[in-house]
Design a protein around this motif. Structure first.
Motif, mmCIF file in Angstrom:
data_model
loop_
_atom_site.group_PDB
_atom_site.id
_atom_site.type_symbol
_atom_site.label_atom_id
_atom_site.label_comp_id
_atom_site.label_asym_id
_atom_site.label_seq_id
_atom_site.Cartn_x
_atom_site.Cartn_y
_atom_site.Cartn_z
ATOM 1 N N THR A 31 35.307 49.437 18.318
ATOM 2 C CA THR A 31 36.428 48.494 18.390
ATOM 3 C C THR A 31 36.078 47.201 19.128
ATOM 4 O OG1 THR A 31 37.225 49.566 20.402
ATOM 5 C CG2 THR A 31 38.148 50.339 18.313
ATOM 6 N N TRP A 32 34.849 47.093 19.643
ATOM 7 C CA TRP A 32 34.478 45.919 20.432
ATOM 8 C C TRP A 32 34.284 44.695 19.547
ATOM 9 C CZ3 TRP A 32 34.809 44.636 25.293
ATOM 10 C CH2 TRP A 32 34.170 43.482 25.728
ATOM 11 N N ASP A 33 34.975 43.630 19.888
ATOM 12 C CA ASP A 33 34.795 42.333 19.255
ATOM 13 C C ASP A 33 35.307 41.267 20.217
ATOM 14 O OD1 ASP A 33 37.584 42.405 19.047
ATOM 15 O OD2 ASP A 33 37.585 42.759 16.896
ATOM 16 N N SER A 34 35.316 40.032 19.792
ATOM 17 C CA SER A 34 35.718 38.959 20.701
ATOM 18 C C SER A 34 37.182 39.087 21.121
ATOM 19 C CB SER A 34 35.467 37.594 20.066
ATOM 20 O OG SER A 34 36.174 37.479 18.852
ATOM 21 N N LEU A 35 38.021 39.600 20.243
ATOM 22 C CA LEU A 35 39.429 39.787 20.576
ATOM 23 C C LEU A 35 39.617 40.893 21.611
ATOM 24 C CD1 LEU A 35 41.588 38.042 19.447
ATOM 25 C CD2 LEU A 35 42.159 39.806 17.813
ATOM 26 N N SER A 36 38.866 41.991 21.466
ATOM 27 C CA SER A 36 38.978 43.077 22.447
ATOM 28 C C SER A 36 38.425 42.638 23.794
ATOM 29 C CB SER A 36 38.288 44.344 21.939
ATOM 30 O OG SER A 36 36.929 44.125 21.704
ATOM 31 N N ARG A 37 37.457 41.746 23.792
ATOM 32 C CA ARG A 37 36.931 41.202 25.042
ATOM 33 C C ARG A 37 38.034 40.459 25.793
ATOM 34 N NH1 ARG A 37 35.053 36.428 26.936
ATOM 35 N NH2 ARG A 37 33.311 36.453 28.379
ATOM 36 N N LEU A 38 38.761 39.612 25.084
ATOM 37 C CA LEU A 38 39.869 38.879 25.695
ATOM 38 C C LEU A 38 40.962 39.833 26.171
ATOM 39 C CD1 LEU A 38 40.184 35.866 23.234
ATOM 40 C CD2 LEU A 38 39.183 35.874 25.525
ATOM 41 N N SER A 39 41.234 40.843 25.374
ATOM 42 C CA SER A 39 42.232 41.839 25.745
ATOM 43 C C SER A 39 41.819 42.577 27.008
ATOM 44 C CB SER A 39 42.433 42.822 24.588
ATOM 45 O OG SER A 39 43.366 43.804 24.923
ATOM 46 N N LEU A 40 40.556 42.931 27.105
ATOM 47 C CA LEU A 40 40.052 43.632 28.283
ATOM 48 C C LEU A 40 40.169 42.755 29.528
ATOM 49 C CD1 LEU A 40 38.684 45.998 29.664
ATOM 50 C CD2 LEU A 40 36.485 45.108 28.869
ATOM 51 N N ILE A 41 39.796 41.511 29.416
ATOM 52 C CA ILE A 41 39.895 40.593 30.550
ATOM 53 C C ILE A 41 41.353 40.435 30.984
ATOM 54 C CG2 ILE A 41 39.604 38.171 31.216
ATOM 55 C CD1 ILE A 41 36.963 38.244 29.582
ATOM 56 N N ALA A 42 42.266 40.361 30.011
ATOM 57 C CA ALA A 42 43.691 40.243 30.327
ATOM 58 C C ALA A 42 44.217 41.503 31.015
ATOM 59 C CB ALA A 42 44.482 39.953 29.058
#
Length: 74
Positions: A31-42
């Motif tokens: 599930t890792w992608d640029s969107l999940s990265r932003l979600s994780l940081i949030a």
């Protein structure tokens, strides 16, 4: 605290039904992608009041690395 962290990670990466281990390289999850990265940081910001800069985040490899970075900032 570890359980809360794992649950937050699973939520951010939309992996609630999948097992997460501290030795896992979190960028290797399907599930890792640029969107999940932003979600994780949030999620890290909202759940733990922790901000991780891009330069530091790039150096984190495993779930343990990420957890240690969060704990060091609390």
């Amino acid at each position: 605290m570890e359980n809360k962290f794992i649950e937050a990670l699973q939520e951010a990466l939309e992996m609630e039904d999948q097992e997460v281990n501290f030795s896992d390289a979190f960028r290797d999850y399907d599930t890792w992608d640029s969107l999940s990265r932003l979600s994780l940081i949030a999620v890290l910001d909202s759940e733990f009041d922790v901000q991780i800069e891009d330069e530091e985040f790039a150096k984190l490899i495993t779930v343990q690395d990420l957890y240690d970075a969060v704990m060091a900032k609390q």
